[in-house]
Scaffold this active site. Structure first.
Site, mmCIF file in Angstrom:
data_model
loop_
_atom_site.group_PDB
_atom_site.id
_atom_site.type_symbol
_atom_site.label_atom_id
_atom_site.label_comp_id
_atom_site.label_asym_id
_atom_site.label_seq_id
_atom_site.Cartn_x
_atom_site.Cartn_y
_atom_site.Cartn_z
ATOM 1 N N ARG A 113 7.912 -6.595 5.457
ATOM 2 C CA ARG A 113 8.198 -7.102 4.006
ATOM 3 C C ARG A 113 8.562 -5.907 3.252
ATOM 4 N NH1 ARG A 113 1.627 -7.607 2.329
ATOM 5 N NH2 ARG A 113 0.840 -5.951 3.815
ATOM 6 N N CYS A 117 16.180 -2.918 -0.974
ATOM 7 C CA CYS A 117 16.868 -1.974 -1.690
ATOM 8 C C CYS A 117 17.130 -2.308 -3.408
ATOM 9 C CB CYS A 117 18.569 -1.869 -1.250
ATOM 10 S SG CYS A 117 19.423 -0.999 -2.523
ATOM 11 N N ASN A 151 5.246 -7.261 -5.058
ATOM 12 C CA ASN A 151 3.859 -6.914 -4.249
ATOM 13 C C ASN A 151 4.021 -5.558 -3.948
ATOM 14 O OD1 ASN A 151 1.277 -7.875 -2.912
ATOM 15 N ND2 ASN A 151 2.247 -6.962 -1.279
ATOM 16 N N GLU A 152 3.125 -4.765 -4.546
ATOM 17 C CA GLU A 152 3.201 -3.277 -4.119
ATOM 18 C C GLU A 152 4.277 -2.484 -3.730
ATOM 19 O OE1 GLU A 152 0.452 -3.285 -0.521
ATOM 20 O OE2 GLU A 152 -1.231 -3.383 -1.966
ATOM 21 N N CYS A 157 15.140 4.052 -0.852
ATOM 22 C CA CYS A 157 16.288 3.588 -0.038
ATOM 23 C C CYS A 157 17.386 4.592 -0.278
ATOM 24 C CB CYS A 157 16.658 2.001 -0.530
ATOM 25 S SG CYS A 157 18.227 1.745 0.208
ATOM 26 N N CYS A 159 20.614 3.893 0.821
ATOM 27 C CA CYS A 159 21.944 3.267 0.792
ATOM 28 C C CYS A 159 22.949 4.100 0.068
ATOM 29 C CB CYS A 159 21.609 1.897 0.894
ATOM 30 S SG CYS A 159 21.820 1.520 -1.033
ATOM 31 N N GLU A 309 -6.749 -6.950 -5.536
ATOM 32 C CA GLU A 309 -7.206 -7.247 -4.324
ATOM 33 C C GLU A 309 -8.284 -6.041 -3.764
ATOM 34 O OE1 GLU A 309 -3.934 -6.842 -1.432
ATOM 35 O OE2 GLU A 309 -2.186 -7.647 -2.688
ATOM 36 N N GLU A 357 -1.499 -10.568 9.748
ATOM 37 C CA GLU A 357 -2.777 -10.097 9.300
ATOM 38 C C GLU A 357 -3.807 -11.161 9.549
ATOM 39 O OE1 GLU A 357 -1.357 -9.427 4.970
ATOM 40 O OE2 GLU A 357 -1.965 -7.402 5.701
ATOM 41 N N HIS A 360 -7.379 -9.841 9.285
ATOM 42 C CA HIS A 360 -7.851 -9.298 8.184
ATOM 43 C C HIS A 360 -8.782 -9.964 7.432
ATOM 44 C CE1 HIS A 360 -7.783 -7.577 3.907
ATOM 45 N NE2 HIS A 360 -7.267 -6.627 4.496
HETATM 46 C C1 GLA Z 1 -2.019 -5.098 0.744
HETATM 47 C C2 GLA Z 1 -1.126 -6.290 0.479
HETATM 48 C C3 GLA Z 1 -1.743 -7.385 1.025
HETATM 49 C C4 GLA Z 1 -2.297 -7.592 2.174
HETATM 50 C C5 GLA Z 1 -3.505 -6.488 1.958
HETATM 51 C C6 GLA Z 1 -4.271 -6.200 3.284
HETATM 52 O O1 GLA Z 1 -2.966 -4.683 -0.447
HETATM 53 O O2 GLA Z 1 -0.751 -6.436 -0.837
HETATM 54 O O3 GLA Z 1 -0.618 -8.476 0.989
HETATM 55 O O4 GLA Z 1 -1.624 -6.881 3.207
HETATM 56 O O5 GLA Z 1 -2.817 -5.159 1.686
HETATM 57 O O6 GLA Z 1 -5.292 -5.236 3.258
HETATM 58 ZN ZN ZN Z 2 19.584 1.193 -1.444
#
Ligand code: GLA
Ligand code: ZN
Length: 672
Positions: A113, A117, A151-152, A157, A159, A309, A357, A360
């Site tokens: 995931r 870019c 997400n995070e 990159c 390129c 989270e 995961e 987890h």
């Molecule tokens: C990150 C991600 C989540 C998951 C957790 C697992 O924080 O944002 O999608 O992968 O880690 O700890």
């Molecule tokens: Zn790039």
């Protein structure tokens, strides 16, 4: 826009598309369990792109409609994500430019995931399209509470498009190639560029040693991401102007300047995964979490934030993933609230049966039931958060700011200096955070761009690089009566990483009333010491040799060839003063010296006489209602003396001047 919700939030990442084939049973049960666990929010759609857009331009929101309706029917608010954190295979296949290229110039292939870019026009277009549709579809939905963007966000990159953008960025920053050459000191090693076209990103295959080049690249990566973020949220801002926007951050993640990103968000949020051990090592873990909570609050100007989270039990990505002792989840949750979070959220609500995961921790774990210890503990957190409803929206009012600046971090870590690439910038800032917290003070984290005028004390350890205007800001702060506490390796270089010289002196010289002549690096078997206030302290790793001009010496080195040279000084400047700690020491000196300096500055701690391993924080409602939080990060019982009788905000019981705390616990108190 200030986010406000009348309750503390309790919830987590909910990925119901994993159970599409059993939605009749599982989705129903999800809602029932969520209610049982006191859950009032769920984050959805984080990784749903392949289900929302199964083919290019073909959208299917029907299942998401159902999920949103289920949430609304159960009184649960949606933190609705944009799906750009991962992409469908068809998208990567059809538009390969969406994938990243490594620093070795190798194109990534589909998978994992993130891996995107941020300069790909195809990606920008596809993200804009789907975000527009999401916003249009749910703009009036009663469940919609907040946007969770991507997400995070992470990493870089290399390129050709990113390279091109980097060159444009350089043109905009430096104007002419001559100026860039001057700033990067390219007269050395024949690195002089003739045109901007010759500039490429750092790579292990080429240039990695010129820290100015590295820093420019890091700054560019942040700016490019912030630009992408603004593009991502443009449809959300336009279609849902009253829905707050956040992106989940990762504490002290090295790759992005979160203060820069924070300026574009309405509310800060972050993913907190402390590696609890269940033994005495947890104190260090707890202190590290406290530090990160304060930092994550800082990036959005100290407003209430979210712990987006956390794991309700173990994680699966460490080498060893132990279970958490009973009570740890409640502690972890209340620790967040104590630092100003308005939520306790988990990853994830229901565990999948397979995939990345699988093992987890989850609120509903692989048993698929509510009969687990984890579930009961989560439900207990839910019940406690309900009792603490009045805390929602309250803010900290700390008088001490502690400086942590990503630009400084990159500059120090990239420099070939005292302990090459191991200068311990973060650890140093953290050691001051521990000192301040252990003394019972609340701390706001700031960077060099933040407004510091509202504080009484600024602690700026290893502020190696002075960004644009920072020297002036410090002068105004101290001249106006502020106390500045600073250390070794401060004010060495300007914003371009060029060292200050006598002809162009460091703004720090005037403030500290001395100039630094040399700096010694000590290995792990070499120590010095000094005596201050009748007590002997150890010097380790870094010792600066400085000559006072107007500073008054408080302590001198006792050994090595620089014995009798100052290692702790104070300088009166305008209405304020500046302290200088010239050597790295152990925690005992920080505790003693900070305690003394803060008393001199007239600051009272939130609680004094705190037992070892405990700390105190406060939150205030606008009407002045105060919540006092005491954290015990140890596995021992602690007795905390209180100045007066207070009330336990969870149980409603009186606490008579002696707070008894069990291992890993947080007490929430209000004034009677
Ligand atoms: C990150 C991600 C989540 C998951 C957790 C697992 O924080 O944002 O999608 O992968 O880690 O700890
Ligand atoms: Zn790039």
């Amino acid at each position: 826009m200030k986010f406000h919700y009348p309750e503390l939030l309790h919830g987590g990442d909910y990925n119901p598309e994993q159970w599409m084939e059993q939605k009749e049973t599982i989705w129903k049960q999800d809602m029932q369990y969520a209610r049982e666990a006191g859950i009032n929010t769920l984050s959805i759609g984080i990784f749903s792109w392949a289900y929302l857009e199964p083919e290019d331009g073909v959208y299917d929101f029907s299942w998401m409609d159902e999920v949103m309706d289920n949430l609304a029917a159960n009184g649960i608010k949606a933190v609705l994500a944009t799906p750009s954190g991962a992409r469908p295979a068809w998208l990567a296949k059809k538009y390969p430019s969406v994938l990243r290229m490594t620093a070795q110039r190798l194109p990534n292939v589909f998978g994992g995931r993130h891996n995107a870019c941020y300069s790909s026009p195809d990606y920008e277009r596809k993200v804009t399209e789907i975000n527009t549709r999401l916003a249009e579809r749910y703009k009036d939905h009663p469940a919609l509470m907040m946007w969770h963007v991507s997400n995070e966000y992470n990493n870089e990159c290399h390129c050709p498009r990113c390279q091109e953008r980097f060159r444009d960025w350089c043109k905009a920053r430096y104007g002419t190639i001559e100026n860039l050459n001057r700033c990067w000191w390219n007269s050395f090693w024949s690195h002089k560029y003739t045109t901007f076209d010759e500039i490429i990103s750092p790579s292990p295959l080429g240039e990695e040693e010129n820290v100015a080049h590295l820093l420019a690249w890091k700054r560019f990566c942040t700016d490019n991401l912030v630009r992408f973020f603004k593009t991502e949220i443009a449809p959300l801002r336009r279609i849902t102007p009253n829905v707050p926007v956040t992106a989940n951050l990762m504490g002290t993640f090295p790759g992005l300047d979160y203060f820069a990103l924070g300026k574009e968000m309405d509310i800060s949020s972050w993913d907190n995964y402390p590696a609890w051990t269940g033994d005495e090592r947890d104190l260090a873990v707890a202190r590290n979490s406290s530090f990160r909570h304060d930092l994550m609050r800082g990036v959005c100007d100290q407003k209430p934030y979210l712990m987006m989270e956390s794991s309700p039990s173990s994680v699966n990505w460490n080498t060893i993933n132990p279970l958490r002792k009973p009570g740890t989840v409640l502690y972890q949750g209340l620790q967040a609230i104590a630092h100003g979070s308005d939520s306790v959220q988990y990853f994830q609500f229901r565990a999948g049966r397979g995939g990345s995961e699988q093992y987890h921790g989850a609120v509903i774990d692989r048993t698929g039931t509510n009969r687990t210890r984890t579930f009961r503990e989560v439900a207990e957190v839910g019940a406690v958060l309900k009792q603490l409803k009045a805390v929602a929206g309250s803010e900290t009012r700390n008088q001490i700011a502690l400086l942590y600046d990503w630009n400084v971090r990159w500059s120090v870590e990239g420099a070939w200096m005292l302990h090459r690439h191991h200068e311990q910038y973060e650890e140093t800032v953290r050691s001051f955070h521990i000192g301040l917290s252990s003394l019972g003070y609340g701390v706001d984290m700031v960077d060099e761009t933040c407004d510091i005028s509202r504080y009484k004390v600024l602690v700026a350890p290893m502020a190696y690089m002075m960004r644009e205007g920072f020297g002036q800001k410090l002068r105004a702060f101290v001249a106006g009566g502020g106390t500045l506490i600073t250390t070794y390796v401060t004010g060495y270089v300007n914003q371009e990483l060029l060292t200050y010289m006598d002809a162009d002196p460091s703004p720090m010289n005037e403030l500290t009333g001395m100039h630094v002549d040399e700096c010694d690096a000590l290995d792990d078997r070499t120590f010095g010491h000094f005596v201050w206030n009748g007590k002997k302290y150890r010097v380790k790793e870094i010792a600066e040799l400085a000559t006072p001009t107007t500073a008054q010496t408080l302590a001198v080195y006792a050994d090595r060839f620089y014995a009798t040279q100052p290692c702790f000084t104070v300088n009166e400047y305008g209405k304020g003063r500046c302290y200088y700690i010239a050597a790295r020491t152990d925690a005992d000196f920080l505790y003693d010296a900070l305690g003394w300096m803060l008393k001199e500055a007239g600051l009272e701690p939130i609680l004094s006489r705190l037992p070892e391993g405990t700390c105190a924080t406060e939150r205030y409602q606008e009407d002045g209602t105060r919540f006092l939080f005491v954290q015990n990060g140890t596995h021992e019982r602690k007795i905390v003396p209180l100045p007066k009788t207070m009330k336990d905000a969870v149980t409603g019981k009186k606490v008579y001047e002696q707070l008894e705390m069990g291992e890993l616990s947080v007490a929430v108190l209000t004034d009677e």
